[in-house]
Design a protein around this motif. Structure first.
Motif, PDB file in Angstrom:
ATOM      1  N   GLU A 127       0.839  -1.370   0.006  1.00  0.00           N
ATOM      2  CA  GLU A 127      -0.020   0.044  -0.001  1.00  0.00           C
ATOM      3  C   GLU A 127       0.740   1.232  -0.090  1.00  0.00           C
ATOM      4  N   THR A 128       1.872   1.326   0.697  1.00  0.00           N
ATOM      5  CA  THR A 128       2.891   2.461   1.030  1.00  0.00           C
ATOM      6  C   THR A 128       3.473   2.709  -0.246  1.00  0.00           C
ATOM      7  N   MET A 129       3.907   1.510  -1.167  1.00  0.00           N
ATOM      8  CA  MET A 129       4.771   1.778  -2.368  1.00  0.00           C
ATOM      9  C   MET A 129       3.695   2.277  -3.443  1.00  0.00           C
ATOM     10  N   LEU A 130       2.353   1.776  -3.345  1.00  0.00           N
ATOM     11  CA  LEU A 130       1.617   2.476  -4.255  1.00  0.00           C
ATOM     12  C   LEU A 130       1.440   3.916  -3.869  1.00  0.00           C
ATOM     13  N   PHE A 131       1.297   4.287  -2.826  1.00  0.00           N
ATOM     14  CA  PHE A 131       1.012   5.693  -2.217  1.00  0.00           C
ATOM     15  C   PHE A 131       2.259   6.627  -2.700  1.00  0.00           C
ATOM     16  N   GLU A 132       3.360   6.069  -2.190  1.00  0.00           N
ATOM     17  CA  GLU A 132       4.673   6.730  -2.851  1.00  0.00           C
ATOM     18  C   GLU A 132       4.673   7.118  -4.153  1.00  0.00           C
ATOM     19  N   ALA A 133       4.333   6.158  -5.137  1.00  0.00           N
ATOM     20  CA  ALA A 133       4.469   6.318  -6.469  1.00  0.00           C
ATOM     21  C   ALA A 133       3.303   7.217  -7.082  1.00  0.00           C
ATOM     22  N   GLY A 134       2.405   7.614  -6.118  1.00  0.00           N
ATOM     23  CA  GLY A 134       1.341   8.529  -6.362  1.00  0.00           C
ATOM     24  C   GLY A 134       0.079   7.808  -7.078  1.00  0.00           C
ATOM     25  N   LEU A 135       0.222   6.522  -7.096  1.00  0.00           N
ATOM     26  CA  LEU A 135      -0.926   5.892  -7.953  1.00  0.00           C
ATOM     27  C   LEU A 135      -2.175   5.823  -6.988  1.00  0.00           C
ATOM     28  N   ILE A 136      -2.060   6.050  -5.727  1.00  0.00           N
ATOM     29  CA  ILE A 136      -3.390   5.966  -4.703  1.00  0.00           C
ATOM     30  C   ILE A 136      -2.985   7.511  -3.995  1.00  0.00           C
ATOM     31  N   ASN A 137      -3.988   8.220  -3.610  1.00  0.00           N
ATOM     32  CA  ASN A 137      -3.756   9.386  -3.113  1.00  0.00           C
ATOM     33  C   ASN A 137      -3.990   9.412  -1.516  1.00  0.00           C
ATOM     34  N   ARG A 138      -4.421   8.256  -1.042  1.00  0.00           N
ATOM     35  CA  ARG A 138      -4.627   7.948   0.345  1.00  0.00           C
ATOM     36  C   ARG A 138      -3.987   6.631   0.844  1.00  0.00           C
ATOM     37  N   ARG A 139      -3.462   6.650   1.932  1.00  0.00           N
ATOM     38  CA  ARG A 139      -2.863   5.012   2.316  1.00  0.00           C
ATOM     39  C   ARG A 139      -3.985   4.638   3.084  1.00  0.00           C
ATOM     40  N   GLY A 140      -4.443   3.400   2.434  1.00  0.00           N
ATOM     41  CA  GLY A 140      -5.428   2.359   3.340  1.00  0.00           C
ATOM     42  C   GLY A 140      -4.697   1.873   4.380  1.00  0.00           C
ATOM     43  N   THR A 141      -5.494   1.274   5.659  1.00  0.00           N
ATOM     44  CA  THR A 141      -4.696   0.210   6.527  1.00  0.00           C
ATOM     45  C   THR A 141      -5.325  -0.991   6.433  1.00  0.00           C
ATOM     46  N   VAL A 142      -4.643  -1.877   7.084  1.00  0.00           N
ATOM     47  CA  VAL A 142      -5.410  -3.183   7.199  1.00  0.00           C
ATOM     48  C   VAL A 142      -6.358  -3.178   8.221  1.00  0.00           C
ATOM     49  N   GLU A 143      -6.328  -2.064   9.279  1.00  0.00           N
ATOM     50  CA  GLU A 143      -7.198  -2.292  10.246  1.00  0.00           C
ATOM     51  C   GLU A 143      -8.531  -1.634   9.806  1.00  0.00           C
ATOM     52  N   ALA A 144      -8.451  -0.466   8.865  1.00  0.00           N
ATOM     53  CA  ALA A 144      -9.444   0.260   8.422  1.00  0.00           C
ATOM     54  C   ALA A 144     -10.169  -0.551   7.055  1.00  0.00           C
ATOM     55  N   LYS A 145      -9.448  -1.812   6.735  1.00  0.00           N
ATOM     56  CA  LYS A 145     -10.051  -2.586   5.710  1.00  0.00           C
ATOM     57  C   LYS A 145     -10.247  -1.975   4.236  1.00  0.00           C
ATOM     58  N   ASN A 146      -9.293  -1.053   4.008  1.00  0.00           N
ATOM     59  CA  ASN A 146      -9.395  -0.345   3.054  1.00  0.00           C
ATOM     60  C   ASN A 146      -8.196  -0.311   2.052  1.00  0.00           C
ATOM     61  N   THR A 147      -7.281  -1.238   2.276  1.00  0.00           N
ATOM     62  CA  THR A 147      -5.915  -1.401   1.502  1.00  0.00           C
ATOM     63  C   THR A 147      -6.474  -1.924  -0.103  1.00  0.00           C
ATOM     64  N   VAL A 148      -5.439  -1.621  -1.193  1.00  0.00           N
ATOM     65  CA  VAL A 148      -6.050  -2.091  -2.303  1.00  0.00           C
ATOM     66  C   VAL A 148      -5.769  -3.697  -2.258  1.00  0.00           C
ATOM     67  N   SER A 149      -4.889  -4.275  -1.575  1.00  0.00           N
ATOM     68  CA  SER A 149      -4.655  -5.515  -1.730  1.00  0.00           C
ATOM     69  C   SER A 149      -5.773  -6.597  -1.095  1.00  0.00           C
ATOM     70  N   ASP A 150      -5.967  -6.348   0.089  1.00  0.00           N
ATOM     71  CA  ASP A 150      -6.922  -7.041   0.796  1.00  0.00           C
ATOM     72  C   ASP A 150      -8.380  -6.585   0.743  1.00  0.00           C
ATOM     73  N   TYR A 151      -8.887  -6.855  -0.374  1.00  0.00           N
ATOM     74  CA  TYR A 151     -10.077  -6.431  -0.814  1.00  0.00           C
ATOM     75  C   TYR A 151     -11.332  -7.401  -0.729  1.00  0.00           C
ATOM     76  N   HIS A 152     -10.873  -8.662  -0.464  1.00  0.00           N
ATOM     77  CA  HIS A 152     -12.026  -9.428  -0.371  1.00  0.00           C
ATOM     78  C   HIS A 152     -12.902  -9.471   0.933  1.00  0.00           C
ATOM     79  N   GLU A 153     -14.048  -9.792   0.891  1.00  0.00           N
ATOM     80  CA  GLU A 153     -14.823  -9.831   2.160  1.00  0.00           C
ATOM     81  C   GLU A 153     -14.244 -10.597   3.356  1.00  0.00           C
ATOM     82  N   ILE A 154     -13.886 -11.815   3.127  1.00  0.00           N
ATOM     83  CA  ILE A 154     -13.247 -12.547   4.015  1.00  0.00           C
ATOM     84  C   ILE A 154     -11.950 -12.023   4.589  1.00  0.00           C
TER      85      ILE A 154
END
Ligand SMILES: Nc1nc2c(ncn2[C@@H]2O[C@H](COP(=O)(O)OP(=O)(O)O)[C@@H](O)[C@H]2O)c(=O)[nH]1
Ligand SMILES: [Mg+2]
Length: 374
Positions: A27-54
């Motif tokens: 997530e941090t690498m995508l943010f640093e590169a400017g591909l996302i403008n807000r860093r999600g966190t695992v706790e807030a359940k909003n990362t690009v990678s962990d997107y499945h309900e489970i």
């Protein structure tokens, strides 16, 4: 999106024990590169990678997720894998498509049982590997123990490129390849590049010399240069480090705080400039003994590393183009059962984002639509 040639595409896979910080680092690498403008966190359940309900329910990665970032004219494809032993199948197939493995360690614990299990698979496939000691911000950090954990896995072939330091109350990273100190502000991001402070000069110089020696060992020309000059410049070191990684004789060790965005830019720079590209790896041999060298002009060969069923898409097959180029509507033979498979649609995937493309291959890929979400 830009079209990248095969020298400017790096395929890395993040592996490591559960909770070491792989998803946060991606997530941090995508943010640093400017591909996302807000860093999600695992706790807030909003990362690009962990997107499945489970994954939201469990609070960790369950599936290997392909993502990409772009850093200084390179495209870095990342597969973020789950860290639990139950999901080892996803990890093994991801290791098989990686050109470089990034093994993330939790800096509080170093090499954990999960790290060792995964390491045994990496060994089997002989993939160049970078180790990243993450969580350097954590009060429980034990960097030396973590480094010793890497040494337990690879012995003297482990070599520190960086080590963390708190200097004047600020989180810093000393880089012994560049011989610079990176000083971070509390919110991380781009660091100040400073000279190595007086009290660290001897330690950094000793590590620098060790790195130069280990880089030189992998190439006769570099060895001669090293004997002549007594040192190597940065480019020569990079060449030697890459050769060492390809020979499976050198394992660079970096440090990061994925959570506070410290060290991710430098790590991406290293992946760009030093981590081997697919064309630099030894040609792969198929189960039938055919040698597939990754040439763009030869008939396409793809390696399927994951197949899933998506409610609105049907069967989705994730693959890596090992040779040649594939186009929409191409027909390929499935070597497992001899059946013909038609490539009805092609996409680049970033978590749940998909970007339709018309062709993909060792020359890069061509995009023909805006990003779509499903
Ligand atoms: N203090 C600290 N916590 C981190 C860091 N990186 C990840 N974490 C936390 O560690 C936990 C696991 O992170 P995650 O990215 O899901 O790890 P993964 O299982 O390896 O993908 C989460 O609570 C993260 O916020 C770090 O650099 N520093
Ligand atoms: Mg994860």
């Amino acid at each position: 999106m830009k079209i990248y040639d095969d020298k400017h595409i790096k395929n890395v896979v993040f592996v490591g024990a559960h909770n070491s910080g792989k998803t946060t680092l991606a997530e941090t690498m995508l943010f640093e590169a400017g591909l996302i403008n807000r860093r999600g966190t695992v706790e807030a359940k909003n990362t690009v990678s962990d997107y499945h309900e489970i994954e939201h329910e469990k609070g960790n990665s369950v599936f290997a997720t392909p993502l990409h970032t772009e850093w200084r004219n390179f495209k870095i494809n990342i597969i973020d894998t789950p860290g639990l032993d139950d999901y080892i199948g996803e990890i093994i197939s991801s290791i098989r498509v990686a050109d470089t493995i990034v093994t993330v360690l939790n800096g509080q614990y170093g090499a954990e049982v999960g790290t060792e299990i995964i390491w045994n698979y990496i060994k089997e496939y002989h993939k160049p590997t970078v180790f990243v000691i993450n969580q350097i911000d954590h009060p429980g950090l034990n960097f030396e123990k973590s480094f010793n954990g890497v040494k337990d896995l690879v012995g003297k072939k482990a070599v520190k490129i960086q080590y963390p330091l708190i200097n004047d109350g600020a989180q810093c990273i000393i880089d012994v390849l560049k011989m610079k100190m990176y000083k971070f502000s509390p919110e991380g991001g781009k660091p100040e590049k400073l000279p190595i402070p007086e009290h660290q000069k001897a330690t950094a110089a000793a590590l620098h010399n060790e790195l130069v020696e280990k880089a030189a060992e992998n190439d006769e020309e570099l060895m001669e240069l090293y004997f002549d000059k007594g040192t190597l410049n940065e480019d020569e070191m990079r060449k030697g480090i890459k050769a060492g990684m390809l020979n499976y004789d050198l394992f660079p060790v970096f440090c990061t705080s994925a959570l506070n965005d410290m060290g991710s830019g430098r790590l991406m720079g290293f992946i760009d400039n030093v981590a081997p590209a697919a064309t630099e790896l030894k040609p792969e041999i198929t189960a039938k003994g055919t040698n597939i060298s990754p040439k763009p002009e030869e008939p396409p060969v793809v390696f399927v590393f994951k197949t899933v069923h998506q409610p609105n898409l049907g069967q989705v097959t994730f693959f890596k183009v090992k040779r040649g180029e594939v186009k929409v509507n191409d027909k390929l033979i499935n070597t497992r059962n001899g059946e013909i498979e038609v490539l009805n649609q092609l996409f680049i995937m970033d978590g749940k984002e998909r970007n339709m493309i018309s062709k993909a291959g060792r020359r890069g890929y061509r995009s023909n639509s805006k990003t779509k979400t499903y």
